[in-house]
Design a protein around this motif. Structure first.
Motif, mmCIF file in Angstrom:
data_model
loop_
_atom_site.group_PDB
_atom_site.id
_atom_site.type_symbol
_atom_site.label_atom_id
_atom_site.label_comp_id
_atom_site.label_asym_id
_atom_site.label_seq_id
_atom_site.Cartn_x
_atom_site.Cartn_y
_atom_site.Cartn_z
ATOM 1 N N PRO A 122 25.659 6.796 -3.610
ATOM 2 C CA PRO A 122 24.799 5.635 -3.848
ATOM 3 C C PRO A 122 25.366 4.379 -3.195
ATOM 4 O O PRO A 122 26.560 4.074 -3.344
ATOM 5 N N PHE A 123 24.520 3.685 -2.474
ATOM 6 C CA PHE A 123 24.909 2.439 -1.817
ATOM 7 C C PHE A 123 24.272 1.266 -2.548
ATOM 8 O O PHE A 123 23.267 1.412 -3.259
ATOM 9 N N ASP A 124 24.844 0.088 -2.354
ATOM 10 C CA ASP A 124 24.189 -1.137 -2.809
ATOM 11 C C ASP A 124 23.096 -1.460 -1.796
ATOM 12 O O ASP A 124 23.386 -1.904 -0.677
ATOM 13 N N LEU A 125 21.849 -1.225 -2.197
ATOM 14 C CA LEU A 125 20.734 -1.341 -1.260
ATOM 15 C C LEU A 125 19.812 -2.487 -1.622
ATOM 16 O O LEU A 125 19.645 -2.835 -2.789
ATOM 17 N N GLN A 126 19.210 -3.022 -0.581
ATOM 18 C CA GLN A 126 18.067 -3.917 -0.749
ATOM 19 C C GLN A 126 16.970 -3.426 0.188
ATOM 20 O O GLN A 126 17.203 -3.254 1.391
ATOM 21 N N LEU A 127 15.795 -3.158 -0.358
ATOM 22 C CA LEU A 127 14.666 -2.640 0.411
ATOM 23 C C LEU A 127 13.539 -3.667 0.352
ATOM 24 O O LEU A 127 13.075 -4.024 -0.738
ATOM 25 N N SER A 128 13.124 -4.141 1.492
ATOM 26 C CA SER A 128 12.038 -5.122 1.567
ATOM 27 C C SER A 128 10.925 -4.527 2.409
ATOM 28 O O SER A 128 11.168 -4.039 3.522
ATOM 29 N N PHE A 129 9.693 -4.556 1.890
ATOM 30 C CA PHE A 129 8.585 -4.004 2.665
ATOM 31 C C PHE A 129 7.296 -4.744 2.330
ATOM 32 O O PHE A 129 7.145 -5.361 1.286
ATOM 33 N N GLY A 130 6.363 -4.627 3.258
ATOM 34 C CA GLY A 130 5.071 -5.286 3.063
ATOM 35 C C GLY A 130 4.463 -5.676 4.395
ATOM 36 O O GLY A 130 5.016 -5.370 5.464
ATOM 37 N N PRO A 131 3.348 -6.360 4.334
ATOM 38 C CA PRO A 131 2.599 -6.707 3.128
ATOM 39 C C PRO A 131 1.914 -5.479 2.522
ATOM 40 O O PRO A 131 1.518 -4.578 3.237
ATOM 41 N N VAL A 132 1.808 -5.454 1.200
ATOM 42 C CA VAL A 132 1.129 -4.382 0.484
ATOM 43 C C VAL A 132 -0.132 -4.949 -0.161
ATOM 44 O O VAL A 132 -0.053 -5.914 -0.918
ATOM 45 N N ALA A 133 -1.283 -4.371 0.164
ATOM 46 C CA ALA A 133 -2.547 -4.775 -0.448
ATOM 47 C C ALA A 133 -2.829 -3.806 -1.588
ATOM 48 O O ALA A 133 -3.326 -2.707 -1.371
ATOM 49 N N SER A 134 -2.460 -4.200 -2.797
ATOM 50 C CA SER A 134 -2.561 -3.287 -3.937
ATOM 51 C C SER A 134 -3.509 -3.830 -4.990
ATOM 52 O O SER A 134 -3.529 -5.033 -5.258
ATOM 53 N N ASP A 135 -4.277 -2.924 -5.605
ATOM 54 C CA ASP A 135 -5.154 -3.300 -6.706
ATOM 55 C C ASP A 135 -4.441 -3.229 -8.049
ATOM 56 O O ASP A 135 -5.046 -3.469 -9.093
ATOM 57 N N LEU A 136 -3.158 -2.903 -8.044
ATOM 58 C CA LEU A 136 -2.390 -2.833 -9.284
ATOM 59 C C LEU A 136 -1.859 -4.213 -9.660
ATOM 60 O O LEU A 136 -1.444 -4.980 -8.786
ATOM 61 N N PRO A 137 -1.853 -4.551 -10.948
ATOM 62 C CA PRO A 137 -1.283 -5.834 -11.364
ATOM 63 C C PRO A 137 0.223 -5.869 -11.168
ATOM 64 O O PRO A 137 0.884 -4.821 -11.082
ATOM 65 N N ASP A 138 0.769 -7.068 -11.097
ATOM 66 C CA ASP A 138 2.201 -7.227 -10.845
ATOM 67 C C ASP A 138 3.040 -6.427 -11.831
ATOM 68 O O ASP A 138 4.047 -5.815 -11.456
ATOM 69 N N ARG A 139 2.640 -6.431 -13.099
ATOM 70 C CA ARG A 139 3.409 -5.743 -14.131
ATOM 71 C C ARG A 139 3.584 -4.271 -13.797
ATOM 72 O O ARG A 139 4.676 -3.708 -13.936
ATOM 73 N N VAL A 140 2.519 -3.626 -13.338
ATOM 74 C CA VAL A 140 2.576 -2.192 -13.045
ATOM 75 C C VAL A 140 3.403 -1.938 -11.786
ATOM 76 O O VAL A 140 4.193 -0.990 -11.724
ATOM 77 N N VAL A 141 3.239 -2.789 -10.779
ATOM 78 C CA VAL A 141 4.034 -2.651 -9.558
ATOM 79 C C VAL A 141 5.516 -2.724 -9.894
ATOM 80 O O VAL A 141 6.329 -1.913 -9.415
ATOM 81 N N GLU A 142 5.871 -3.683 -10.723
ATOM 82 C CA GLU A 142 7.274 -3.831 -11.104
ATOM 83 C C GLU A 142 7.776 -2.600 -11.859
ATOM 84 O O GLU A 142 8.888 -2.115 -11.610
#
Length: 488
Positions: A113-133
């Motif tokens: 396991p590495f200390d990772l940061q993953l950044s991606f987008g833009p994502v056009a999602s119909d899910l609310p922020d709470r569910v995405v998180e």
């Protein structure tokens, strides 16, 4: 569309070997009109940062598509958003990392396991922020969502549904990529390819070690497989397909691509079965709407001629065809693709026992007057009005009640208050195309205005499970014509 993978710590340099890409070279490949590039923006002994970028040809995205004739091809966002397309574009570039098969001397690092940061987008999602998180936080990531503040020149919505997602945590490179390859299409809920049994193998492979215990397993499986047949096959291969609370998943086809957590999984999980037995599979709210509407129509004294306005793929019209006494059904829909699917559905009704009328799919819209809609026995707008700008509704309702003058007009629309039961974010809608959602009081006020000066009375009733203080998830208005001489 892009993905940035960052690793930090004493062993961060090993990541380039797991990716099988030399930091001193730029990976630049063009295949089938898609250019994929991988470039290391940082490569030291303690820090590795690689940018993976895909740039498709927007013309190729619609060439040969069944929607090629549709005007929406000119406003296609697929070339920009991080979706299933992106995952398919970069899969070959990341094949070594996904399979966990680097050069032999680096094999031991696959499980590191590495200390990772993953950044991606833009994502056009119909899910609310709470569910995405929650999709990612359960996997151990700290989640940051970034959303551009947009100023609209018209009253459409409060903020954009497009987000950039940043994940931080300790994970192996292989697991991190596999998680993204399974969850990014879930976020976007868009598939550009035929969904086959290969998707079952992908779920098993990419979800190994984490999906079984994920609280949103049902959402992930349903938005990946979509179809009941595939879900059942997945269930048989898994032995027992269940959510983390051991409740069986309900293998239903995603409803017109709208099976988001707010209107799909949450509603399915909160709706009780109609006979009151809590051990029965949950009944989807859409099914409850159809039952409520058909029950009303079946009790009407005049029901020979029906108009299903905004019929979509014809699911409600097919139900109405089984009501005794019905002789004609006009399934009105502006979308050519939806009408084709409705035609296929109606063709299966031919010769079937208990079908009293064959629905007729016709092109039409609430914005254009059509004489053949006049003086029908029943006109139905099931989950239609909320897709129309609110300021245009007064004119439309005037046309319906003053010009078309059906004996009965049935309208269903969401109850905004019930969104709190679904733990939705404030001011968010159940579907990305909704232009408004009203409370019970707001709808009642509008009904008073619409019926004033007409020859109609109305009643309002709820559909779905009732919760104290919030009502029921769907509101149904039934407008009925008064007898002659009783106009107010």
């Amino acid at each position: 569309m892009h993905l940035i993978l960052q690793a930090s710590g004493a062993d961060a340099a090993v990541v380039s070997h797991l990716l099988a890409k030399n930091p001193n070279n730029i990976y630049d490949r063009t295949d089938k009109g898609v250019r994929v590039r991988m470039v290391y923006t940082r490569a030291t002994s303690s820090e590795t940062e690689v940018l993976i970028h895909a740039e498709p040809d927007p013309v190729d995205l619609v060439r040969g598509s069944p929607d090629g004739y549709d005007i929406t091809q000119y406003i296609n966002d697929r070339e920009f958003v991080t979706s299933s397309l992106f995952c398919s574009y970069i899969r070959s570039a990341l094949g070594t990392a996904l399979n966990g098969k680097p050069k032999e001397e680096y094999t031991k690092w696959v499980e590191h396991p590495f200390d990772l940061q993953l950044s991606f987008g833009p994502v056009a999602s119909d899910l609310p922020d709470r569910v995405v998180e929650e999709l990612f936080s359960h996997l151990g990531y700290a989640v940051t969502l970034e959303r551009e503040e947009l100023s609209y020149s018209f009253d459409l919505k409060k903020r954009s549904s497009v987000r950039r997602i940043i994940l931080r945590g300790q994970e192996t490179v292989q697991n991190a990529l596999r998680q993204l390859f399974l969850l990014i299409p879930v976020l976007d809920n868009y598939k550009h390819y035929f969904i086959s049994e290969d998707e079952i193998d992908k779920i098993k492979r990419y979800g190994d070690g984490w999906l079984e215990t994920h609280p949103h397993k049902e959402l992930i499986v349903k938005r990946t497989l979509r179809f009941a047949e595939l879900i059942r096959k997945y269930e048989s291969k898994e032995g027992v397909l269940s959510s983390p609370d051991n409740k069986p998943l309900s293998p239903e086809k995603v409803e017109d691509g709208r099976d988001v957590l707010t209107e799909g999984s949450i509603e399915a999980s909160t709706e009780a079965s109609t006979d009151g037995r809590t051990d029965d599979p949950p009944v989807r709210l859409n099914e409850l709407r159809y039952r409520a509407i058909t029950d009303v129509v079946a009790r009407l004294p005049h029901r020979r001629r029906i108009v299903d306005m905004g019929a979509g793929e014809g699911k409600l019209s097919a139900r109405l065809a089984t009501i005794a006494g019905v002789e004609s059904i006009l399934a009105v829909e502006p979308s050519g693709q939806s009408r084709l699917r409705a035609m296929e559905r109606f063709a299966k009704l031919e010769g079937r026992h208990g079908v009293f009328a064959m629905p007729e799919p016709i092109i039409g819209s609430l914005f254009y007057f059509d004489e053949q809609m006049q003086h029908q026995d029943v006109m139905i707008l099931c989950e239609v009005i909320e897709h129309i700008e609110a300021y245009r509704l007064d004119g439309i309702m005037n046309t319906l009640l003053q010009e078309y003058q059906p004996e009965v007009l049935i309208v269903t629309t969401p109850n905004k208050e019930y969104n709190d039961v679904y733990a939705m974010e404030q001011e968010s809608f159940r579907h990305h195309d909704h232009r408004f959602e009203w409370t019970r009081a707001e709808l009642a006020e509008r009904c008073v205005e619409w019926s004033a000066g007409t020859n109609y009375t109305y009643t309002i009733q709820g559909i779905g499970e009732q919760v104290e203080g919030y009502g029921q998830p769907t509101q149904m208005i039934i407008f009925g014509r008064r007898e002659e001489g009783h106009q107010q």
